[in-house]
Design an enzyme around this catalytic site. Structure first.
Site, short mmCIF file in Angstrom:
data_model
loop_
_atom_site.label_atom_id
_atom_site.label_comp_id
_atom_site.label_asym_id
_atom_site.label_seq_id
_atom_site.Cartn_x
_atom_site.Cartn_y
_atom_site.Cartn_z
N LYS A 129 -0.79 2.17 3.65
CA LYS A 129 -1.55 2.73 2.54
C LYS A 129 -0.79 3.88 1.87
CE LYS A 129 -5.42 0.30 3.40
NZ LYS A 129 -5.00 -0.47 4.58
N LYS A 164 -11.41 3.92 1.01
CA LYS A 164 -11.01 3.07 2.12
C LYS A 164 -10.31 3.89 3.21
CE LYS A 164 -6.88 1.58 -0.50
NZ LYS A 164 -6.18 0.40 -1.05
N ARG A 214 -0.33 -10.45 -3.73
CA ARG A 214 0.65 -10.22 -2.66
C ARG A 214 2.02 -10.64 -3.18
NH1 ARG A 214 0.75 -9.82 2.75
NH2 ARG A 214 -0.63 -8.07 2.23
N ARG A 229 -5.11 -12.97 -4.77
CA ARG A 229 -6.28 -13.20 -3.92
C ARG A 229 -7.51 -12.73 -4.70
NH1 ARG A 229 -3.30 -9.84 0.56
NH2 ARG A 229 -2.90 -8.74 -1.38
N ARG A 237 -13.65 -7.26 -2.87
CA ARG A 237 -12.40 -7.40 -2.15
C ARG A 237 -11.81 -8.80 -2.36
NH1 ARG A 237 -14.63 -6.26 3.69
NH2 ARG A 237 -16.12 -7.77 2.84
N ASP A 277 1.23 -5.12 -2.28
CA ASP A 277 -0.04 -5.49 -2.89
C ASP A 277 -0.14 -4.78 -4.23
OD1 ASP A 277 -0.67 -7.01 -0.70
OD2 ASP A 277 -2.11 -5.59 0.15
N GLU A 285 -0.51 -1.16 -2.03
CA GLU A 285 -0.11 -1.06 -0.62
C GLU A 285 1.30 -1.57 -0.45
OE1 GLU A 285 -2.70 -2.68 2.37
OE2 GLU A 285 -4.53 -1.93 1.41
N ASN A 287 2.99 -3.36 2.70
CA ASN A 287 2.73 -3.89 4.04
C ASN A 287 4.03 -4.25 4.74
OD1 ASN A 287 -0.42 -4.38 4.05
ND2 ASN A 287 0.33 -4.99 2.04
#
Length: 326
Positions: A129, A164, A214, A229, A237, A277, A285, A287
């Site tokens: 994050k 979050k 992504r 997504r 979400r 992301d 983000e 990841n």
């Protein structure tokens, strides 16, 4: 090559959509030997980091939805990690103290000559994050704090925000608070454990309706397709784990700008595989633990993401063997 995959229990894999399985299948197709273990099977003894590993043979394919018939395992053996040509850390989050301990053990193995991807220190140093803070030019208004008054002021300024936790995954613990501030106090108290835990607030990005994208970076280069997504129904979400619909699409001009800026920086740190992301034009983000979405992109576009990953792995291993530090 002999490749060790450190992963979750194999019987939990859904091979028709699992990215780690896609990597294994491509490596096996090239004639490489596949070994697996779980993080709990790592150990340090007499100056050596070793693991209880088992060699597996793939006997199914990704169209077979029966998870218990896709591999055959040999008898487990205890093996130093330096005996493998490459070790891939593919344990899914949560990024808890056991995960951190695994990175410490893997770092000891790396110092002894093991080739580990992604590099343990790089995994440990990158909060998925908070890593966006290094690239503020791509980030929507964001606040990270445990101070409830600052979160309230941030909401008052932006009106529609996402709150979050910093250690969530798969969309866990994400809340949207609109201008009416409904339940804002309760949400802050819950996520921050009454001020004991730091959380993140971000201005709501309306483009989420088109998907949380992504973007995969492999060996310092972007995969040319992202997986958007898309939230379903009343859900805010887009995460696949939260019921989002995955739709592969070519990278946008902004996606490419973000990817090409971050890719060389992250690759230089030993991050062979990264999953960015983004929502709309904004990076949300970075990841690095166990990026996914290989299978969806491969199935929908025909682009060989797993092949690109194994190509990059081969290049990285070859480079290490001719004198580069592990």
């Amino acid at each position: 090559m002999n490749i060790l995959f450190i992963a979750d229990p194999l019987d939990h894999f859904k091979i028709y959509k699992d990215s780690t399985y896609a990597m294994m299948a491509e490596a096996a197709r090239r004639g490489y030997r596949i070994h697996t273990c779980e993080p709990s099977e790592l150990a340090y003894s007499a100056g050596v980091v070793e693991a209880r590993t088992r060699e597996i043979t793939l006997i199914g394919d990704h169209r077979n939805h029966e998870p218990h018939v896709w591999y055959r395992a040999e008898t487990p053996v205890v093996t130093p990690l330096t005996k493998f040509d490459a070790v891939l850390m593919r344990k899914d989050p949560p990024f808890d103290m056991e995960y951190v301990t695994s990175t410490w053990l893997l770092e000891l193995a790396e110092r002894a000559g093991a080739r580990i991807f992604n590099r343990p220190q790089a995994i440990r140093d990158h909060s998925e994050k908070l890593a966006i803070g290094e690239f503020p030019q791509f980030v929507a208004p964001t606040l990270v704090t445990r101070d409830a008054s600052r979160i309230r002021a941030f909401h008052a300024e932006h009106g529609d925000v996402i709150l979050k936790p910093l250690d969530g995954m798969g969309g866990m613990g994400i809340f949207r608070v609109k201008e009416d501030a409904m339940n804002l106090g309760s949400i802050i108290e819950t996520l921050s454990d009454n001020g004991a835990r730091t959380i993140m607030a971000q201005r709501f990005i309306p483009e989420i309706k088109a998907g949380d994208k992504r973007i995969l970076l492999i060996g310092g280069k972007p995969v040319p397709f992202s997986l958007a997504r898309i939230p379903q129904g009343t859900e805010v979400r887009g995460n696949l784990a939260a019921g989002g619909l995955g739709v592969a699409q070519p990278l946008s001009k902004r996606d490419i700008e973000i990817a090409e800026t971050l890719a060389p920086v992250l690759a230089a740190r030993g991050l062979l595989l990264v999953g960015l992301d983004s929502i709309g034009d904004w990076l949300t983000e970075v990841n690095v633990t166990s990026p996914t979405c290989f299978r969806e992109i491969m199935d929908q576009t025909g682009f060989d993401v797993a092949g690109m990953l194994i190509d990059a792995l081969e290049a990285a291993v070859s480079q290490n063997k001719v004198g580069e530090p592990a």
